[in-house]
Design a protein around this motif. Structure first.
Motif, PDB file in Angstrom:
ATOM      1  N   ALA A  62       0.826  -1.206   0.000  1.00  0.00           N
ATOM      2  CA  ALA A  62       0.000   0.000   0.000  1.00  0.00           C
ATOM      3  C   ALA A  62       0.864   1.261   0.000  1.00  0.00           C
ATOM      4  CB  ALA A  62      -0.931   0.002   1.206  1.00  0.00           C
ATOM      5  N   ASP A  63       1.971   1.237   0.723  1.00  0.00           N
ATOM      6  CA  ASP A  63       2.867   2.397   0.754  1.00  0.00           C
ATOM      7  C   ASP A  63       3.441   2.701  -0.624  1.00  0.00           C
ATOM      8  OD1 ASP A  63       2.509   2.879   3.429  1.00  0.00           O
ATOM      9  OD2 ASP A  63       4.323   1.835   4.066  1.00  0.00           O
ATOM     10  N   LYS A  64       3.630   1.662  -1.423  1.00  0.00           N
ATOM     11  CA  LYS A  64       4.163   1.844  -2.776  1.00  0.00           C
ATOM     12  C   LYS A  64       3.057   2.141  -3.786  1.00  0.00           C
ATOM     13  CE  LYS A  64       8.118  -0.919  -1.721  1.00  0.00           C
ATOM     14  NZ  LYS A  64       8.877  -2.137  -1.868  1.00  0.00           N
ATOM     15  N   LYS A  65       1.833   2.285  -3.283  1.00  0.00           N
ATOM     16  CA  LYS A  65       0.663   2.627  -4.100  1.00  0.00           C
ATOM     17  C   LYS A  65       0.357   1.606  -5.182  1.00  0.00           C
ATOM     18  CE  LYS A  65       0.843   7.346  -2.841  1.00  0.00           C
ATOM     19  NZ  LYS A  65       1.472   8.603  -2.995  1.00  0.00           N
ATOM     20  N   ILE A  66       0.660   0.344  -4.891  1.00  0.00           N
ATOM     21  CA  ILE A  66       0.301  -0.736  -5.804  1.00  0.00           C
ATOM     22  C   ILE A  66      -1.163  -1.108  -5.569  1.00  0.00           C
ATOM     23  CG2 ILE A  66       0.792  -3.129  -6.416  1.00  0.00           C
ATOM     24  CD1 ILE A  66       3.750  -2.434  -5.762  1.00  0.00           C
ATOM     25  N   ILE A  67      -1.591  -1.009  -4.302  1.00  0.00           N
ATOM     26  CA  ILE A  67      -3.017  -1.073  -3.980  1.00  0.00           C
ATOM     27  C   ILE A  67      -3.348   0.174  -3.161  1.00  0.00           C
ATOM     28  CG2 ILE A  67      -3.165  -3.594  -4.035  1.00  0.00           C
ATOM     29  CD1 ILE A  67      -3.276  -3.469  -0.929  1.00  0.00           C
ATOM     30  N   HIS A  68      -4.605   0.549  -3.131  1.00  0.00           N
ATOM     31  CA  HIS A  68      -5.026   1.732  -2.391  1.00  0.00           C
ATOM     32  C   HIS A  68      -4.970   1.453  -0.894  1.00  0.00           C
ATOM     33  CE1 HIS A  68      -7.633   5.051  -1.102  1.00  0.00           C
ATOM     34  NE2 HIS A  68      -7.310   5.614  -2.263  1.00  0.00           N
ATOM     35  N   LYS A  69      -4.692   2.477  -0.113  1.00  0.00           N
ATOM     36  CA  LYS A  69      -4.574   2.315   1.336  1.00  0.00           C
ATOM     37  C   LYS A  69      -5.875   1.816   1.962  1.00  0.00           C
ATOM     38  CE  LYS A  69      -5.541   7.158   2.087  1.00  0.00           C
ATOM     39  NZ  LYS A  69      -5.960   7.921   3.218  1.00  0.00           N
ATOM     40  N   ASN A  70      -7.026   2.204   1.387  1.00  0.00           N
ATOM     41  CA  ASN A  70      -8.303   1.737   1.929  1.00  0.00           C
ATOM     42  C   ASN A  70      -8.493   0.245   1.666  1.00  0.00           C
ATOM     43  OD1 ASN A  70      -8.698   4.365   2.617  1.00  0.00           O
ATOM     44  ND2 ASN A  70     -10.409   4.729   1.226  1.00  0.00           N
ATOM     45  N   LYS A  71      -8.007  -0.226   0.522  1.00  0.00           N
ATOM     46  CA  LYS A  71      -8.089  -1.653   0.217  1.00  0.00           C
ATOM     47  C   LYS A  71      -7.210  -2.431   1.182  1.00  0.00           C
ATOM     48  CE  LYS A  71      -7.657  -5.098  -3.378  1.00  0.00           C
ATOM     49  NZ  LYS A  71      -7.527  -5.375  -4.801  1.00  0.00           N
ATOM     50  N   ALA A  72      -6.041  -1.892   1.495  1.00  0.00           N
ATOM     51  CA  ALA A  72      -5.143  -2.540   2.457  1.00  0.00           C
ATOM     52  C   ALA A  72      -5.809  -2.621   3.822  1.00  0.00           C
ATOM     53  CB  ALA A  72      -3.833  -1.761   2.548  1.00  0.00           C
ATOM     54  N   ALA A  73      -6.433  -1.530   4.245  1.00  0.00           N
ATOM     55  CA  ALA A  73      -7.114  -1.503   5.538  1.00  0.00           C
ATOM     56  C   ALA A  73      -8.263  -2.503   5.569  1.00  0.00           C
ATOM     57  CB  ALA A  73      -7.624  -0.096   5.825  1.00  0.00           C
ATOM     58  N   ARG A  74      -8.989  -2.596   4.459  1.00  0.00           N
ATOM     59  CA  ARG A  74     -10.116  -3.533   4.373  1.00  0.00           C
ATOM     60  C   ARG A  74      -9.628  -4.974   4.502  1.00  0.00           C
ATOM     61  NH1 ARG A  74     -12.117  -1.764  -0.189  1.00  0.00           N
ATOM     62  NH2 ARG A  74     -11.197  -3.324  -1.542  1.00  0.00           N
ATOM     63  N   HIS A  75      -8.529  -5.318   3.807  1.00  0.00           N
ATOM     64  CA  HIS A  75      -7.977  -6.677   3.903  1.00  0.00           C
ATOM     65  C   HIS A  75      -7.566  -6.987   5.345  1.00  0.00           C
ATOM     66  CE1 HIS A  75      -7.963  -8.242  -0.124  1.00  0.00           C
ATOM     67  NE2 HIS A  75      -7.334  -7.180  -0.607  1.00  0.00           N
ATOM     68  N   LYS A  76      -6.843  -6.070   5.960  1.00  0.00           N
ATOM     69  CA  LYS A  76      -6.363  -6.300   7.325  1.00  0.00           C
ATOM     70  C   LYS A  76      -7.530  -6.438   8.298  1.00  0.00           C
ATOM     71  CE  LYS A  76      -3.574  -2.787   7.654  1.00  0.00           C
ATOM     72  NZ  LYS A  76      -2.550  -1.852   8.164  1.00  0.00           N
ATOM     73  N   SER A  77      -8.537  -5.602   8.136  1.00  0.00           N
ATOM     74  CA  SER A  77      -9.690  -5.629   9.023  1.00  0.00           C
ATOM     75  C   SER A  77     -10.451  -6.947   8.918  1.00  0.00           C
ATOM     76  CB  SER A  77     -10.613  -4.463   8.691  1.00  0.00           C
ATOM     77  OG  SER A  77     -11.783  -4.520   9.454  1.00  0.00           O
ATOM     78  N   ARG A  78     -10.693  -7.385   7.690  1.00  0.00           N
ATOM     79  CA  ARG A  78     -11.452  -8.624   7.496  1.00  0.00           C
ATOM     80  C   ARG A  78     -10.686  -9.847   7.989  1.00  0.00           C
ATOM     81  NH1 ARG A  78     -14.187  -7.333   1.573  1.00  0.00           N
ATOM     82  NH2 ARG A  78     -15.623  -5.780   2.375  1.00  0.00           N
ATOM     83  N   LEU A  79      -9.374  -9.859   7.764  1.00  0.00           N
ATOM     84  CA  LEU A  79      -8.566 -10.989   8.252  1.00  0.00           C
ATOM     85  C   LEU A  79      -8.539 -11.000   9.779  1.00  0.00           C
ATOM     86  CD1 LEU A  79      -5.593 -10.903   5.731  1.00  0.00           C
ATOM     87  CD2 LEU A  79      -7.424 -12.600   5.839  1.00  0.00           C
ATOM     88  N   ALA A  80      -8.377  -9.832  10.386  1.00  0.00           N
ATOM     89  CA  ALA A  80      -8.354  -9.744  11.850  1.00  0.00           C
ATOM     90  C   ALA A  80      -9.681 -10.202  12.446  1.00  0.00           C
ATOM     91  CB  ALA A  80      -8.034  -8.320  12.284  1.00  0.00           C
ATOM     92  N   ALA A  81     -10.780  -9.808  11.812  1.00  0.00           N
ATOM     93  CA  ALA A  81     -12.098 -10.203  12.301  1.00  0.00           C
ATOM     94  C   ALA A  81     -12.291 -11.716  12.186  1.00  0.00           C
ATOM     95  CB  ALA A  81     -13.186  -9.473  11.526  1.00  0.00           C
ATOM     96  N   ALA A  82     -11.794 -12.296  11.102  1.00  0.00           N
ATOM     97  CA  ALA A  82     -11.929 -13.742  10.913  1.00  0.00           C
ATOM     98  C   ALA A  82     -11.104 -14.501  11.945  1.00  0.00           C
ATOM     99  CB  ALA A  82     -11.492 -14.136   9.498  1.00  0.00           C
ATOM    100  N   ILE A  83      -9.921 -13.978  12.275  1.00  0.00           N
ATOM    101  CA  ILE A  83      -9.077 -14.619  13.298  1.00  0.00           C
ATOM    102  C   ILE A  83      -9.746 -14.492  14.664  1.00  0.00           C
ATOM    103  CG2 ILE A  83      -6.871 -14.447  14.519  1.00  0.00           C
ATOM    104  CD1 ILE A  83      -5.613 -13.639  11.822  1.00  0.00           C
ATOM    105  N   LYS A  84     -10.299 -13.335  14.934  1.00  0.00           N
ATOM    106  CA  LYS A  84     -10.968 -13.101  16.222  1.00  0.00           C
ATOM    107  C   LYS A  84     -12.176 -14.026  16.385  1.00  0.00           C
ATOM    108  CE  LYS A  84     -12.649  -9.375  19.122  1.00  0.00           C
ATOM    109  NZ  LYS A  84     -12.962  -7.942  19.201  1.00  0.00           N
ATOM    110  N   ALA A  85     -12.838 -14.329  15.273  1.00  0.00           N
ATOM    111  CA  ALA A  85     -14.017 -15.198  15.327  1.00  0.00           C
ATOM    112  C   ALA A  85     -13.652 -16.646  15.666  1.00  0.00           C
ATOM    113  CB  ALA A  85     -14.753 -15.142  13.994  1.00  0.00           C
ATOM    114  N   LEU A  86     -12.380 -17.007  15.503  1.00  0.00           N
ATOM    115  CA  LEU A  86     -11.946 -18.375  15.837  1.00  0.00           C
ATOM    116  C   LEU A  86     -11.998 -18.615  17.348  1.00  0.00           C
ATOM    117  CD1 LEU A  86      -8.833 -18.938  13.536  1.00  0.00           C
ATOM    118  CD2 LEU A  86     -11.069 -20.008  13.325  1.00  0.00           C
ATOM    119  N   ALA A  87     -11.805 -17.560  18.122  1.00  0.00           N
ATOM    120  CA  ALA A  87     -11.703 -17.699  19.588  1.00  0.00           C
ATOM    121  C   ALA A  87     -13.001 -18.123  20.229  1.00  0.00           C
ATOM    122  CB  ALA A  87     -11.239 -16.379  20.203  1.00  0.00           C
TER     123      ALA A  87
END
Length: 87
Positions: A62-87
Motif C-alpha cells: 500500500a505504501d508503494k501505491k500498488i493497492i489503495h490504502k483503503n483496500k489494504a485496511a479492508r484486507h487487514k480488518s477482514r482478516l483480523a475479524a476472521a481470526i478473532k471469530a476463531l476464539a
C-alpha cells in the motif's frame, strides 16, 4: 510504437516497473491466502503468526501505491475479524 527516444525509454521503464509491481501484487495475494488457509484449518496461533507477516506485506504494498490504502485496511480488518471469530 514510441517515436522519440524519451518515449522509448519510458516504454522500457514501464515494462520493468510492471514486472516488479506484478511480483509484489503476487506476494500480497499469497500472504492473504496463507492467512485464510490458517483460519480455515482452525489454527488460531498459526493464523496470528501468519497475519502479522501478512500485515507487513499489505502495508508495504500500500505504501508503494500498488493497492489503495483503503483496500489494504479492508484486507487487514477482514482478516483480523476472521481470526478473532476463531476464539
Amino acid at each position: 510504437m514510441a517515436n522519440t527516444a524519451q518515449a522509448r525509454k519510458r516504454a522500457r521503464q514501464a515494462v520493468a516497473q510492471n514486472k516488479h509491481n506484478s511480483s509484489l501484487r503476487s506476494l500480497l495475494r499469497t500472504s492473504i491466502k496463507r492467512v485464510r488457509q490458517a483460519i480455515e484449518a482452525g489454527d488460531q496461533a498459526k493464523a496470528n503468526e501468519v497475519f502479522s507477516r501478512a500485515t507487513s506485506v499489505i502495508d508495504r504494498v500500500a505504501d508503494k501505491k500498488i493497492i489503495h490504502k483503503n483496500k489494504a485496511a479492508r484486507h487487514k480488518s477482514r482478516l483480523a475479524a476472521a481470526i478473532k471469530a476463531l476464539a
